[in-house]
Motif scaffolding. Structure first.
Motif, PDB file in Angstrom:
ATOM      1  N   LEU A  10       0.821  -1.211   0.000  1.00 41.66           N
ATOM      2  CA  LEU A  10       0.000   0.000   0.000  1.00 41.66           C
ATOM      3  C   LEU A  10       0.856   1.263   0.000  1.00 41.66           C
ATOM      4  O   LEU A  10       0.454   2.277  -0.583  1.00 41.66           O
ATOM      5  N   GLN A  11       2.030   1.196   0.605  1.00 37.25           N
ATOM      6  CA  GLN A  11       2.962   2.326   0.524  1.00 37.25           C
ATOM      7  C   GLN A  11       3.323   2.570  -0.947  1.00 37.25           C
ATOM      8  O   GLN A  11       3.339   3.712  -1.406  1.00 37.25           O
ATOM      9  N   GLN A  12       3.591   1.500  -1.679  1.00 34.24           N
ATOM     10  CA  GLN A  12       3.925   1.618  -3.104  1.00 34.24           C
ATOM     11  C   GLN A  12       2.741   2.161  -3.900  1.00 34.24           C
ATOM     12  O   GLN A  12       2.912   3.001  -4.783  1.00 34.24           O
ATOM     13  N   GLN A  13       1.538   1.676  -3.602  1.00 32.81           N
ATOM     14  CA  GLN A  13       0.346   2.149  -4.304  1.00 32.81           C
ATOM     15  C   GLN A  13       0.136   3.638  -4.049  1.00 32.81           C
ATOM     16  O   GLN A  13      -0.195   4.398  -4.962  1.00 32.81           O
ATOM     17  N   SER A  14       0.332   4.054  -2.824  1.00 33.51           N
ATOM     18  CA  SER A  14       0.194   5.457  -2.470  1.00 33.51           C
ATOM     19  C   SER A  14       1.188   6.308  -3.262  1.00 33.51           C
ATOM     20  O   SER A  14       0.826   7.354  -3.816  1.00 33.51           O
ATOM     21  N   GLU A  15       2.414   5.871  -3.332  1.00 34.84           N
ATOM     22  CA  GLU A  15       3.424   6.626  -4.085  1.00 34.84           C
ATOM     23  C   GLU A  15       3.078   6.656  -5.573  1.00 34.84           C
ATOM     24  O   GLU A  15       3.243   7.681  -6.231  1.00 34.84           O
ATOM     25  N   GLN A  16       2.566   5.556  -6.099  1.00 28.98           N
ATOM     26  CA  GLN A  16       2.167   5.521  -7.511  1.00 28.98           C
ATOM     27  C   GLN A  16       1.033   6.510  -7.782  1.00 28.98           C
ATOM     28  O   GLN A  16       1.052   7.223  -8.788  1.00 28.98           O
ATOM     29  N   LEU A  17       0.056   6.592  -6.884  1.00 30.09           N
ATOM     30  CA  LEU A  17      -1.054   7.540  -7.044  1.00 30.09           C
ATOM     31  C   LEU A  17      -0.553   8.980  -6.978  1.00 30.09           C
ATOM     32  O   LEU A  17      -0.984   9.829  -7.749  1.00 30.09           O
ATOM     33  N   ARG A  18       0.378   9.243  -6.065  1.00 26.27           N
ATOM     34  CA  ARG A  18       0.973  10.587  -5.991  1.00 26.27           C
ATOM     35  C   ARG A  18       1.674  10.929  -7.303  1.00 26.27           C
ATOM     36  O   ARG A  18       1.551  12.041  -7.806  1.00 26.27           O
ATOM     37  N   GLN A  19       2.415   9.971  -7.828  1.00 29.21           N
ATOM     38  CA  GLN A  19       3.120  10.203  -9.093  1.00 29.21           C
ATOM     39  C   GLN A  19       2.142  10.440 -10.235  1.00 29.21           C
ATOM     40  O   GLN A  19       2.348  11.342 -11.049  1.00 29.21           O
ATOM     41  N   LEU A  20       1.075   9.636 -10.300  1.00 32.43           N
ATOM     42  CA  LEU A  20       0.049   9.833 -11.334  1.00 32.43           C
ATOM     43  C   LEU A  20      -0.539  11.238 -11.256  1.00 32.43           C
ATOM     44  O   LEU A  20      -0.849  11.845 -12.277  1.00 32.43           O
TER      45      LEU A  20
ATOM     46  N   ALA B 296      -5.429  11.641  -9.313  1.00 32.79           N
ATOM     47  CA  ALA B 296      -5.132  10.404 -10.027  1.00 32.79           C
ATOM     48  C   ALA B 296      -6.410  10.035 -10.774  1.00 32.79           C
ATOM     49  O   ALA B 296      -7.426   9.749 -10.162  1.00 32.79           O
ATOM     50  N   HIS B 297      -6.369  10.113 -12.094  1.00 36.22           N
ATOM     51  CA  HIS B 297      -7.558   9.868 -12.917  1.00 36.22           C
ATOM     52  C   HIS B 297      -7.633   8.419 -13.374  1.00 36.22           C
ATOM     53  O   HIS B 297      -6.697   7.661 -13.262  1.00 36.22           O
ATOM     54  N   ASP B 298      -8.780   8.110 -13.924  1.00 36.58           N
ATOM     55  CA  ASP B 298      -9.015   6.800 -14.534  1.00 36.58           C
ATOM     56  C   ASP B 298      -8.772   5.644 -13.582  1.00 36.58           C
ATOM     57  O   ASP B 298      -8.281   4.601 -13.979  1.00 36.58           O
ATOM     58  N   ILE B 299      -9.093   5.856 -12.311  1.00 33.97           N
ATOM     59  CA  ILE B 299      -9.039   4.735 -11.382  1.00 33.97           C
ATOM     60  C   ILE B 299     -10.480   4.329 -11.063  1.00 33.97           C
ATOM     61  O   ILE B 299     -11.374   5.162 -11.041  1.00 33.97           O
ATOM     62  N   GLU B 300     -10.677   3.053 -10.881  1.00 31.29           N
ATOM     63  CA  GLU B 300     -12.009   2.575 -10.528  1.00 31.29           C
ATOM     64  C   GLU B 300     -12.274   2.962  -9.077  1.00 31.29           C
ATOM     65  O   GLU B 300     -11.516   2.613  -8.182  1.00 31.29           O
ATOM     66  N   VAL B 301     -13.323   3.725  -8.862  1.00 27.81           N
ATOM     67  CA  VAL B 301     -13.629   4.240  -7.530  1.00 27.81           C
ATOM     68  C   VAL B 301     -14.390   3.174  -6.759  1.00 27.81           C
ATOM     69  O   VAL B 301     -15.469   2.758  -7.160  1.00 27.81           O
ATOM     70  N   LEU B 302     -13.818   2.748  -5.642  1.00 33.02           N
ATOM     71  CA  LEU B 302     -14.403   1.695  -4.829  1.00 33.02           C
ATOM     72  C   LEU B 302     -14.802   2.279  -3.477  1.00 33.02           C
ATOM     73  O   LEU B 302     -14.071   3.088  -2.910  1.00 33.02           O
ATOM     74  N   HIS B 303     -15.963   1.902  -3.000  1.00 33.41           N
ATOM     75  CA  HIS B 303     -16.389   2.263  -1.650  1.00 33.41           C
ATOM     76  C   HIS B 303     -16.555   0.960  -0.892  1.00 33.41           C
ATOM     77  O   HIS B 303     -17.446   0.168  -1.197  1.00 33.41           O
ATOM     78  N   ILE B 304     -15.683   0.743   0.070  1.00 25.21           N
ATOM     79  CA  ILE B 304     -15.712  -0.518   0.813  1.00 25.21           C
ATOM     80  C   ILE B 304     -17.057  -0.658   1.499  1.00 25.21           C
ATOM     81  O   ILE B 304     -17.516   0.233   2.197  1.00 25.21           O
ATOM     82  N   GLY B 305     -17.716  -1.773   1.261  1.00 26.11           N
ATOM     83  CA  GLY B 305     -19.004  -2.046   1.882  1.00 26.11           C
ATOM     84  C   GLY B 305     -20.206  -1.639   1.047  1.00 26.11           C
ATOM     85  O   GLY B 305     -21.313  -2.049   1.326  1.00 26.11           O
ATOM     86  N   LYS B 306     -20.007  -0.805   0.005  1.00 26.14           N
ATOM     87  CA  LYS B 306     -21.149  -0.357  -0.796  1.00 26.14           C
ATOM     88  C   LYS B 306     -20.997  -0.668  -2.280  1.00 26.14           C
ATOM     89  O   LYS B 306     -21.956  -0.556  -3.020  1.00 26.14           O
ATOM     90  N   SER B 307     -19.812  -0.995  -2.719  1.00 30.77           N
ATOM     91  CA  SER B 307     -19.577  -1.154  -4.156  1.00 30.77           C
ATOM     92  C   SER B 307     -20.215  -2.412  -4.721  1.00 30.77           C
ATOM     93  O   SER B 307     -20.364  -3.416  -4.028  1.00 30.77           O
ATOM     94  N   ARG B 308     -20.563  -2.314  -5.982  1.00 32.06           N
ATOM     95  CA  ARG B 308     -21.058  -3.463  -6.743  1.00 32.06           C
ATOM     96  C   ARG B 308     -19.839  -4.095  -7.412  1.00 32.06           C
ATOM     97  O   ARG B 308     -19.396  -3.677  -8.468  1.00 32.06           O
ATOM     98  N   PHE B 309     -19.277  -5.111  -6.776  1.00 27.40           N
ATOM     99  CA  PHE B 309     -17.975  -5.635  -7.166  1.00 27.40           C
ATOM    100  C   PHE B 309     -17.959  -6.295  -8.535  1.00 27.40           C
ATOM    101  O   PHE B 309     -16.911  -6.408  -9.158  1.00 27.40           O
ATOM    102  N   LYS B 310     -19.114  -6.686  -9.046  1.00 25.76           N
ATOM    103  CA  LYS B 310     -19.172  -7.302 -10.364  1.00 25.76           C
ATOM    104  C   LYS B 310     -18.760  -6.315 -11.455  1.00 25.76           C
ATOM    105  O   LYS B 310     -18.378  -6.713 -12.549  1.00 25.76           O
TER     106      LYS B 310
END
Length: 150
Positions: free
Chosen positions: A21-31, A116-130
């Motif tokens: 998650l540290q890596q993902q965070s840095e990738q989002l910052r870079q994006l 950070a654009h073009d990311i799939e927006v997920l809401h934990i507990g509410k998203s339609r995962f399909k």
């Protein structure tokens, strides 16, 4: 003060981000074009128009988004003065839909609003995962974005 230090210690003792998650965070910052070494403002906007989940409408429409924008600009000015920064800090925008990010950036003549654009927006507990192309990546990004915000 001492109380804040105890809270800070307790929080970071209980909640440690994994290396992934540290890596993902840095990738989002870079994006978004944000440096983790320089101060920045982070803001999260919930419009209730989530792309993969149902949520009540709120902070909806251009007038509401302009209020968020104006608030961030006031905070930029205050931080620049208080912290004696050479320039206004950038603003990282997280939202429950990518349209909001684009809209704020279109209004921004200074180029300070980042996202950070073009990311799939997920809401934990509410998203339609399909509806997700890659649920694992969506989870990584939502937690990575939380780290960018804090």
């Amino acid at each position: 003060g001492e109380q804040r230090s105890l809270f800070h210690m307790g929080f970071w003792t209980l909640f440690r981000f994994t290396h992934r998650l540290q890596q993902q965070s840095e990738q989002l910052r870079q994006l978004a074009g944000i440096s983790s070494r320089l101060p920045y403002i982070s803001m999260h906007i919930r419009t209730g128009q989530g792309e993969t989940f149902d949520d009540p409408l709120r902070h909806n429409g251009d007038a509401e988004l302009q209020k968020f924008r104006e608030c961030a600009i006031r905070l930029q000015r205050a931080m620049r003065q208080k912290c004696k920064l050479f320039s206004a800090p950038p603003v990282y925008v997280a939202a429950d839909n990518n349209y909001v990010k684009s809209r704020l950036q279109r209004w921004d003549e200074s180029g300070a609003f980042k996202a950070a654009h073009d990311i799939e927006v997920l809401h934990i507990g509410k998203s339609r995962f399909k509806e997700f192309d890659n649920v694992s990546l969506a989870y990584d990004r939502v937690w990575g974005e939380l780290k960018v915000l804090i």
